[in-house]
Write a protein that holds these residues in place. Structure first.
Motif, PDB file in Angstrom:
ATOM      1  N   GLY A 168      47.607  65.350  40.835  1.00 16.82           N
ATOM      2  CA  GLY A 168      49.062  65.239  40.869  1.00 16.82           C
ATOM      3  C   GLY A 168      49.616  64.830  39.517  1.00 16.82           C
ATOM      4  O   GLY A 168      48.961  64.112  38.756  1.00 16.82           O
ATOM      5  N   ILE A 169      50.830  65.280  39.240  1.00 16.51           N
ATOM      6  CA  ILE A 169      51.468  64.984  37.948  1.00 16.51           C
ATOM      7  C   ILE A 169      52.070  63.577  38.006  1.00 16.51           C
ATOM      8  O   ILE A 169      52.752  63.240  38.981  1.00 16.51           O
ATOM      9  N   ASP A 170      51.815  62.791  36.978  1.00 15.44           N
ATOM     10  CA  ASP A 170      52.349  61.422  36.999  1.00 15.44           C
ATOM     11  C   ASP A 170      53.575  61.287  36.088  1.00 15.44           C
ATOM     12  O   ASP A 170      54.038  62.263  35.485  1.00 15.44           O
ATOM     13  N   GLU A 171      54.066  60.067  35.965  1.00 17.03           N
ATOM     14  CA  GLU A 171      55.345  59.812  35.285  1.00 17.03           C
ATOM     15  C   GLU A 171      55.218  59.905  33.772  1.00 17.03           C
ATOM     16  O   GLU A 171      56.223  59.777  33.061  1.00 17.03           O
ATOM     17  N   THR A 172      54.015  60.123  33.233  1.00 14.16           N
ATOM     18  CA  THR A 172      53.886  60.211  31.779  1.00 14.16           C
ATOM     19  C   THR A 172      54.248  61.603  31.256  1.00 14.16           C
ATOM     20  O   THR A 172      54.318  61.813  30.043  1.00 14.16           O
ATOM     21  N   VAL A 272      62.302  45.896  38.757  1.00 10.12           N
ATOM     22  CA  VAL A 272      63.432  46.282  37.905  1.00 10.12           C
ATOM     23  C   VAL A 272      63.140  47.587  37.162  1.00 10.12           C
ATOM     24  O   VAL A 272      62.057  47.744  36.586  1.00 10.12           O
ATOM     25  N   ALA A 273      64.103  48.511  37.197  1.00  6.97           N
ATOM     26  CA  ALA A 273      64.045  49.739  36.384  1.00  6.97           C
ATOM     27  C   ALA A 273      62.765  50.537  36.587  1.00  6.97           C
ATOM     28  O   ALA A 273      62.140  50.978  35.625  1.00  6.97           O
ATOM     29  N   GLU A 274      62.373  50.720  37.831  1.00  8.40           N
ATOM     30  CA  GLU A 274      61.144  51.479  38.080  1.00  8.40           C
ATOM     31  C   GLU A 274      61.411  52.981  38.186  1.00  8.40           C
ATOM     32  O   GLU A 274      62.510  53.408  38.566  1.00  8.40           O
ATOM     33  N   ILE A 275      60.401  53.765  37.844  1.00  7.49           N
ATOM     34  CA  ILE A 275      60.431  55.207  38.140  1.00  7.49           C
ATOM     35  C   ILE A 275      59.153  55.556  38.891  1.00  7.49           C
ATOM     36  O   ILE A 275      58.071  55.061  38.552  1.00  7.49           O
ATOM     37  N   TYR A 276      59.304  56.365  39.917  1.00  3.87           N
ATOM     38  CA  TYR A 276      58.144  56.787  40.705  1.00  3.87           C
ATOM     39  C   TYR A 276      58.211  58.276  41.008  1.00  3.87           C
ATOM     40  O   TYR A 276      59.233  58.750  41.539  1.00  3.87           O
ATOM     41  N   ASN A 277      57.151  59.009  40.712  1.00  4.68           N
ATOM     42  CA  ASN A 277      57.015  60.341  41.284  1.00  4.68           C
ATOM     43  C   ASN A 277      56.615  60.146  42.741  1.00  4.68           C
ATOM     44  O   ASN A 277      55.729  59.341  43.042  1.00  4.68           O
ATOM     45  N   ILE A 278      57.271  60.887  43.619  1.00  6.43           N
ATOM     46  CA  ILE A 278      56.971  60.692  45.036  1.00  6.43           C
ATOM     47  C   ILE A 278      56.925  62.057  45.724  1.00  6.43           C
ATOM     48  O   ILE A 278      57.773  62.901  45.473  1.00  6.43           O
ATOM     49  N   GLY A 279      55.905  62.278  46.502  1.00  5.93           N
ATOM     50  CA  GLY A 279      55.768  63.571  47.166  1.00  5.93           C
ATOM     51  C   GLY A 279      54.553  63.554  48.070  1.00  5.93           C
ATOM     52  O   GLY A 279      53.897  62.517  48.235  1.00  5.93           O
ATOM     53  N   SER A 321      52.751  66.016  43.184  1.00  7.03           N
ATOM     54  CA  SER A 321      53.063  64.715  42.575  1.00  7.03           C
ATOM     55  C   SER A 321      51.882  63.761  42.664  1.00  7.03           C
ATOM     56  O   SER A 321      51.178  63.734  43.666  1.00  7.03           O
ATOM     57  N   SER A 322      51.746  62.959  41.641  1.00  2.00           N
ATOM     58  CA  SER A 322      50.839  61.817  41.746  1.00  2.00           C
ATOM     59  C   SER A 322      51.668  60.635  42.249  1.00  2.00           C
ATOM     60  O   SER A 322      52.679  60.272  41.638  1.00  2.00           O
ATOM     61  N   THR A 323      51.237  60.020  43.340  1.00  2.00           N
ATOM     62  CA  THR A 323      51.940  58.844  43.852  1.00  2.00           C
ATOM     63  C   THR A 323      51.161  57.567  43.503  1.00  2.00           C
ATOM     64  O   THR A 323      51.398  56.511  44.077  1.00  2.00           O
ATOM     65  N   ALA A 324      50.251  57.706  42.548  1.00  3.56           N
ATOM     66  CA  ALA A 324      49.352  56.584  42.223  1.00  3.56           C
ATOM     67  C   ALA A 324      50.114  55.341  41.762  1.00  3.56           C
ATOM     68  O   ALA A 324      49.775  54.216  42.138  1.00  3.56           O
ATOM     69  N   ARG A 325      51.160  55.566  40.956  1.00  8.70           N
ATOM     70  CA  ARG A 325      51.906  54.408  40.439  1.00  8.70           C
ATOM     71  C   ARG A 325      52.584  53.647  41.587  1.00  8.70           C
ATOM     72  O   ARG A 325      52.517  52.424  41.666  1.00  8.70           O
ATOM     73  N   PHE A 326      53.209  54.409  42.491  1.00  7.18           N
ATOM     74  CA  PHE A 326      53.856  53.748  43.626  1.00  7.18           C
ATOM     75  C   PHE A 326      52.828  53.024  44.494  1.00  7.18           C
ATOM     76  O   PHE A 326      53.028  51.892  44.919  1.00  7.18           O
TER      77      PHE A 326
END
Ligand SMILES: NC(=O)c1ccc[n+]([C@@H]2O[C@H](COP(=O)([O-])OP(=O)(O)OC[C@H]3O[C@@H](n4cnc5c(N)ncnc54)[C@H](O)[C@@H]3O)[C@@H](O)[C@H]2O)c1
Length: 356
Positions: A168-172, A272-279, A321-326
């Motif tokens: 999955g594609i991450d936020e980078t 605070v100020a988070e971004i998450y790919n989610i899917g 999507s990569s949901t790893a960060r979330f």
């Protein structure tokens, strides 16, 4: 005391799921939705039916405001009245289609970008501590995903298994130097502004960059609502036009329930100020060819499709999507619906409504 959740786009797919979910948790829900989806997509797109269903189901925990998020004073008055009782804001009202945005760029930008800063500013002025959740989109990455080294399989495009984004594609992934479409650009403006209100004003904001969001609350229209529209076309024996990529373009799909449970996790432990790919990630994804096959198995009906060579400008050929960060921040969160389960539910909840 902070027991009120303000939800914009409350009659839409994600908004309505959020209304039910948070009302179910005992919060009072204030909904903002002017049925502008009916203006965007015509009668098929109107969310009036969903609002009626919702009002009946949720009862007095739900208060509806047919307010336009472009109406800055109207929003400010609403938030001034609610004040610090607001314990959560979910901003899900939007103009959601690429194709439509190019028809009326000003309207698209006014709704998506200006509407978002209107919401942020009303929240900052009257309920600065309330977690602010924004439904962004993976279209903020523009067409960069289309430069991935995809390989062609019999029913789908796919990344080589040893690629860093196979899972999955991450936020980078960069959001710069790519074509976003007019819609993607208005969402970038909103996405960055939500991050900025987090960083600059120290507000608990989160941007959720969704791919294909779906579920029974979708008012399926040709230009928007992939799996719901696939199922509707098969059930009504309507012709479905597949645009480009040989019907093998890949989407991950997340059910509105799974998305909203992610919102709940953020609400319980805001950052605070988070971004998450989610899917749906690797757990829930399909191509057009695969989706039609599953829909045919569920309905017992053959799909009627027409292939149009040219893909839509800005459309992703492959997105998972990569949901790893979330998941790292919220390890208790789990996906529960995959593509067959999503399609089956859309079928079950519309079988009296959509007939050939
Ligand atoms: N559905 C998807 O596949 C998908 C994918 C990625 C991101 N998103 C994002 O998620 C969010 C929710 O999407 P959705 O699928 O629930 O959309 P939706 O179209 O089902 O719901 C949006 C609702 O907002 C309302 N609305 C639109 N303009 C408004 C305005 N000016 N004032 C008040 N209400 C207005 C519409 O009437 C509609 O009921 C959007 O921000 C969208 O861009 C959706």
């Amino acid at each position: 005391m902070s027991s009120v959740v303000v939800i914009t786009g409350s009659a839409g797919l994600i908004g309505s799921e959020a209304v039910r979910h948070f009302a179910g948790l005992g919060m009072d829900v204030v909904g903002v939705d002017n049925d502008m989806r009916g203006y965007f997509f015509g009668a098929d797109g109107s969310t009036k039916w969903n609002l009626q269903r919702l009002t009946k189901e949720v009862g007095e925990r739900y208060t509806h405001h047919s307010l336009d998020i472009r109406d800055r004073e109207g929003l400010d008055e609403l938030f001034a009245r609610l004040g610090k009782n607001v314990g959560l804001v979910i901003h899900a009202a939007a103009q959601p289609s690429h194709d439509w945005a190019a028809r009326e760029p000003f309207t698209d930008f006014d709704v998506n970008a200006v509407g978002t800063i209107n919401m942020l500013e009303a929240t900052r002025r009257h309920a600065i501590d309330a977690p602010f959740i924004f439904t962004s989109t993976n279209k903020v990455y523009g067409d960069t995903p289309n430069s991935l080294p995809l390989i062609e399989l019999p029913t789908r495009w796919e990344l080589p298994e040893d690629h860093k984004w196979y899972g999955g594609i991450d936020e980078t992934m960069s959001i710069d130097s790519s074509m976003h479409s007019v819609f993607g650009a208005s969402k970038v403006a909103a996405d960055v502004m939500v991050q900025e209100y987090g960083r600059y004003f120290d507000m608990p904001t989160a941007v959720f960059r969704g791919g294909t969001l779906t579920g029974p609350g979708h008012s399926a229209a040709e230009l928007h609502g992939f799996l719901a529209y696939v199922m509707r076309c098969v059930m009504e024996q309507r012709l479905y036009r597949i645009f480009g990529y040989k019907g093998k373009m890949v989407r991950d799909a997340i059910h509105s329930h799974d998305l909203v449970s992610a919102f709940e996790a953020f609400h319980r432990a805001p950052r605070v100020a988070e971004i998450y790919n989610i899917g749906g990630g690797r757990f829930s994804n399909c191509s057009h060819i695969e989706a039609f096959k599953i829909a045919s198995e569920i309905t017992g009906l053959e799909a009627r499709t027409e292939y149009v060579e040219e893909n839509r400008a800005g459309d992703h050929q492959w997105w998972i999507s990569s949901t790893a960060r979330f998941e790292e921040h919220y390890p208790e969160w789990k996906l529960t619906y995959d593509v067959p389960a999503i399609l089956r539910e859309i079928y079950e909840s519309n079988k009296d409504l959509w007939k050939a």
